[in-house]
Motif scaffolding. Structure first.
Motif, short mmCIF file in Angstrom:
data_model
loop_
_atom_site.label_atom_id
_atom_site.label_comp_id
_atom_site.label_asym_id
_atom_site.label_seq_id
_atom_site.Cartn_x
_atom_site.Cartn_y
_atom_site.Cartn_z
N VAL A 48 2.94 -25.02 -20.84
CA VAL A 48 2.16 -25.82 -21.80
C VAL A 48 2.76 -27.21 -21.93
CG1 VAL A 48 1.44 -26.00 -24.21
CG2 VAL A 48 1.37 -23.79 -23.06
N PHE A 49 4.08 -27.29 -22.02
CA PHE A 49 4.73 -28.60 -22.07
C PHE A 49 4.43 -29.40 -20.81
CE2 PHE A 49 8.41 -31.34 -21.16
CZ PHE A 49 8.38 -32.15 -22.28
N ALA A 50 4.49 -28.72 -19.66
CA ALA A 50 4.27 -29.40 -18.39
C ALA A 50 2.85 -29.97 -18.30
CB ALA A 50 4.53 -28.45 -17.23
N VAL A 51 1.86 -29.21 -18.74
CA VAL A 51 0.48 -29.68 -18.63
C VAL A 51 0.19 -30.78 -19.65
CG1 VAL A 51 -0.72 -28.07 -20.18
CG2 VAL A 51 -1.86 -28.89 -18.11
N PHE A 52 0.81 -30.70 -20.82
CA PHE A 52 0.65 -31.78 -21.80
C PHE A 52 1.22 -33.08 -21.25
CE2 PHE A 52 2.29 -34.04 -25.64
CZ PHE A 52 1.06 -34.31 -26.25
N GLN A 53 2.43 -33.01 -20.68
CA GLN A 53 3.04 -34.20 -20.11
C GLN A 53 2.28 -34.71 -18.89
OE1 GLN A 53 5.45 -36.22 -20.86
NE2 GLN A 53 6.04 -35.23 -22.76
N LEU A 54 1.66 -33.81 -18.15
CA LEU A 54 0.85 -34.21 -17.01
C LEU A 54 -0.24 -35.18 -17.42
CD1 LEU A 54 -0.47 -34.05 -14.18
CD2 LEU A 54 -1.49 -31.86 -14.90
N MET A 55 -0.89 -34.93 -18.55
CA MET A 55 -1.99 -35.79 -18.98
C MET A 55 -1.52 -37.20 -19.29
SD MET A 55 -4.20 -33.64 -18.39
CE MET A 55 -4.45 -31.87 -18.31
N PHE A 56 -0.28 -37.33 -19.77
CA PHE A 56 0.30 -38.67 -19.98
C PHE A 56 0.52 -39.36 -18.64
CE2 PHE A 56 0.92 -36.84 -24.03
CZ PHE A 56 1.29 -37.82 -24.94
N ALA A 57 1.05 -38.60 -17.70
CA ALA A 57 1.31 -39.16 -16.37
C ALA A 57 0.02 -39.62 -15.70
CB ALA A 57 2.03 -38.13 -15.50
N PHE A 64 16.86 -42.33 -24.22
CA PHE A 64 16.84 -41.27 -25.22
C PHE A 64 18.21 -41.09 -25.85
CE2 PHE A 64 17.63 -36.85 -26.37
CZ PHE A 64 16.64 -36.66 -27.32
N GLU A 65 19.24 -41.08 -25.02
CA GLU A 65 20.60 -40.90 -25.53
C GLU A 65 21.03 -42.08 -26.39
OE1 GLU A 65 22.32 -38.16 -25.36
OE2 GLU A 65 20.78 -37.17 -24.14
N MET A 66 20.52 -43.26 -26.11
CA MET A 66 20.83 -44.43 -26.91
C MET A 66 20.21 -44.35 -28.30
SD MET A 66 19.91 -48.43 -26.06
CE MET A 66 20.96 -48.45 -24.62
N GLY A 67 19.13 -43.57 -28.44
CA GLY A 67 18.46 -43.46 -29.72
C GLY A 67 17.21 -44.30 -29.85
N VAL A 68 16.66 -44.74 -28.71
CA VAL A 68 15.39 -45.47 -28.74
C VAL A 68 14.28 -44.53 -29.18
CG1 VAL A 68 13.68 -46.71 -27.34
CG2 VAL A 68 16.14 -47.07 -26.95
N ILE A 69 13.48 -44.95 -30.15
CA ILE A 69 12.39 -44.12 -30.67
C ILE A 69 11.09 -44.49 -29.98
CG2 ILE A 69 10.99 -43.59 -32.70
CD1 ILE A 69 13.49 -43.93 -34.41
N ASP A 70 10.50 -43.53 -29.33
CA ASP A 70 9.17 -43.70 -28.73
C ASP A 70 8.44 -42.37 -28.91
OD1 ASP A 70 6.88 -44.19 -27.36
OD2 ASP A 70 7.85 -44.79 -25.48
N PHE A 71 7.71 -42.26 -30.01
CA PHE A 71 7.12 -40.98 -30.37
C PHE A 71 6.18 -40.46 -29.29
CE2 PHE A 71 4.55 -37.86 -32.51
CZ PHE A 71 5.39 -37.29 -33.46
N ALA A 72 5.31 -41.32 -28.77
CA ALA A 72 4.29 -40.82 -27.85
C ALA A 72 3.96 -41.75 -26.70
CB ALA A 72 3.00 -40.49 -28.62
N GLY A 73 4.77 -42.80 -26.46
CA GLY A 73 4.51 -43.54 -25.23
C GLY A 73 4.39 -45.04 -25.31
#
Length: 452
Positions: free
Chosen positions: A112-121, A168-177
Motif C-alpha cells: 500500500v505504501f509502495a503504490v501510494f508513493q508510485l502515484m507521486f512519482a 530528512f535527517e536534517m529535519g527539513v519538513i515536507d509533508f507531501a511534496g
C-alpha cells in the motif's frame, strides 16, 4: 510524509483494515490527479497541440509505473546508502514482500505504501510537461521521463522522505511534496526550456487556451485528488493530523484563488476562469509542504501569499525571455518555494511535529533548514535536468521541426486530432480532411457558412 521508523517488538503495530482502506482510496485519488493534470494542461494549449499535451501526462502513467516496480521503489525507500539513495534487493520487482508485511512503524502493508508513493512519482514528471508545450518530440519526452525519474526523482525522494536521507535527517519538513514534487518539477522545467528554447512565435503570436472549460475541469480534478495527495501523506488516520491537513488544503486553496483573482482584477481589470484555476493550483502547491505544520489561519496566510506571488511570477517569463508555456515555473517552482519556506514562519509546533517557526517562538532554525532543502533540490534538479535535455537534444533531438510545430504537433506525432470538424473521424486515415490549426478551423467554418 513520514518515512518508515523503527519500533520495539512489543510496540509493533498491527495491520489496520481502516488505515489500509483509507490509503488505497488516497492512492486512487492521487492517480486521478495525473489525468486531471492532462485536462488542465490540455485546455491551456492551442487546438493543434491538445492531444500531445494529454499524452505527455498519460505516458508517465505507463513509464514510471514499470520503473517504480523494477527499481524505483528500492532507490527511493530502500536501505539508505550514504544519505543519497536507497537500495533493497527485496524491493526490486516488488517480489520479496509479504502480502501482510507492514511498512516499518505503520499499520499499512508495504504494498500500500509502495503504490501510494508510485502515484507521486508518476505525476512529478508529468508536471514538467506543461513548460514544453508545442515543441518536443514525443519519443524524446518518453526517454527524458525514463532518465529523469531515475537520476533525479528517485534520489530526491530518498533525500526528503527516505529513512537516512540527508534532508530528512536534517529535519527539513515536507509533508507531501513541496520540495520532492513541485520544486523538483519546476526546476526541471526551467532547466529543460533553457536548453530547448522558445516556441515559434513566442511573445509575437497569440497563444491563448483553446478550451477554458477543459482547464476548469482539470483544476477541479486536481483539487479533488489533492485531498488524497495531502491528507494521505500521514499514512494513516488515527491521530487527527491527516484531518488537519485536509482542512488546511481546502483553506489554503480557497485563499490562493481569491488572492490571485484580486491581483488579476487590480492588475488587468478582469476576473478570469484561467486565473481562478491557476490560483487554486498555486494554493494547492504551497500548502503541500506546509499543511501538516500550520493552523487553519496559517493556511490562509500561506495560500494568500502564494496566490499573490505566483500571479506576479507568471509574468517573469516575458521579462526574462524563457518560454514556460503553461507557467510550471511560475506556479509549481515558485509555489513550492513559498510553501516550503513559510513552514519556517508559520509552523505551530503542535500538529505534525514540535518544530516551531519564527512567528511561534522557534527562531530562525527551521527556516534555515527549509532553505537548505529548497535550494538543494532546486539546484540539483535544474542542473541535472538541463544536462539530460542537452544530451538528448544533441543525440536524438528534443524538438520537432519548425514546420511541424507551426502546422500542429498532434498530426505528426500522434496521427490524430483532438476535435473532428469534418465528420470523417480524427485518426490517421482522415487527417488530411481535418484542419491542422485553430486558425484554419475558423477559416473552414467561415467558408462553409459562405457556401451555404
Amino acid at each position: 510524509m513520514p518515512p518508515g521508523i523503527s519500533t520495539l517488538a512489543a510496540d509493533a503495530p498491527e495491520l489496520s483494515a481502516a488505515n489500509t482502506g483509507f490509503m488505497l482510496i488516497c492512492s486512487a485519488l492521487v492517480m486521478l490527479m495525473t489525468p486531471g493534470l492532462a485536462f488542465f494542461y490540455g485546455g491551456m494549449v492551442r487546438v493543434k497541440s491538445t492531444l500531445n499535451m494529454l499524452m505527455m501526462s498519460f505516458i508517465s502513467l505507463g513509464i514510471v509505473t514499470i520503473l517504480w516496480v523494477l527499481y524505483g521503489f528500492s532507490m527511493a525507500f530502500g536501505t539508505d546508502i550514504g544519505s543519497i539513495v536507497g537500495w533493497s534487493s527485496d524491493y526490486v520487482g516488488l517480489g520479496n514482500i509479504g502480502v501482510t508485511e507492514l511498512w516499518d512503524g505503520y499499520t499499512i502493508p508495504v504494498y500500500v505504501f509502495a503504490v501510494f508513493q508510485l502515484m507521486f512519482a508518476i505525476i512529478t514528471p508529468a508536471l514538467i510537461s506543461g513548460a514544453l508545450a508545442d515543441r518536443v518530440k514525443f519519443t524524446a519526452w518518453a526517454l527524458f521521463i525514463t532518465l529523469w525519474v531515475t537520476v533525479v526523482y528517485f534520489p530526491v525522494a530518498h533525500w526528503v522522505w527516505g529513512a537516512g536521507g540527508w534532508l530528512f535527517e536534517m529535519g527539513v519538513i515536507d509533508f507531501a511534496g513541496g520540495t520532492a514534487v513541485h520544486i523538483n518539477a519546476g526546476a526541471a522545467a526551467l532547466g529543460v526550456i533553457l536548453v530547448i528554447g522558445k516556441r515559434v512565435g513566442f511573445k509575437k503570436d497569440p497563444m491563448r487556451p483553446h478550451s477554458l472549460p477543459l482547464v476548469m475541469l482539470g483544476a477541479a480534478l486536481l483539487w479533488f485528488g489533492w485531498f488524497g495527495f495531502n491528507a494521505g501523506s500521514w499514512l494513516g488516520n488515527d491521530d487527527g493530523v491527516g484531518a488537519v491537513m485536509f482542512v488546511n488544503t481546502q483553506v489554503a486553496t480557497a485563499a490562493a484563488m481569491l488572492a490571485w483573482l484580486v491581483y488579476e482584477k487590480i492588475r488587468h481589470g478582469a476576473i478570469t476562469t484561467l486565473g481562478a484555476a491557476s490560483g487554486a493550483v498555486a494554493g494547492l502547491v504551497a500548502i503541500t509542504p506546509a499543511g501538516g505544520s500550520v493552523s487553519p489561519l496559517g493556511a490562509i496566510a500561506v495560500g494568500a501569499i502564494a496566490g499573490l506571488l505566483c500571479a506576479m511570477a507568471v509574468g517573469l517569463k516575458f521579462r526574462f525571455g524563457y518560454d514556460d508555456s503553461l507557467d510550471v515555473v511560475g506556479v509549481h517552482l515558485v509555489g513550492g518555494v513559498i510553501g516550503s519556506l513559510l513552514v519556517g514562519f508559520f509552523a505551530t509546533g503542535g500538529v505534525q511535529s514540535d518544530a516551531k517557526g519564527l512567528f511561534y517562538g522557534g527562531g530562525l532554525d527551521q527556516l534555515g533548514k527549509q532553505a537548505v532543502g529548497v535550494f538543494a533540490v532546486l539546484a540539483y534538479s535544474l542542473v541535472v535536468s538541463a544536462v539530460l535535455a542537452f544530451l538528448l537534444d544533441k543525440t536524438i533531438g528534443m524538438r520537432v521541426d519548425e514546420d511541424v510545430e507551426v502546422s500542429g504537433i498532434d498530426q505528426v506525432e500522434h496521427a490524430e486530432t483532438a476535435y473532428d470538424f469534418s465528420g470523417a473521424g480524427g485518426g490517421a486515415g482522415s487527417r488530411k480532411a481535418v484542419p491542422a490549426t485553430g486558425e484554419t478551423v475558423a477559416a473552414a467554418a467561415q467558408n462553409k457558412k459562405v457556401d451555404a
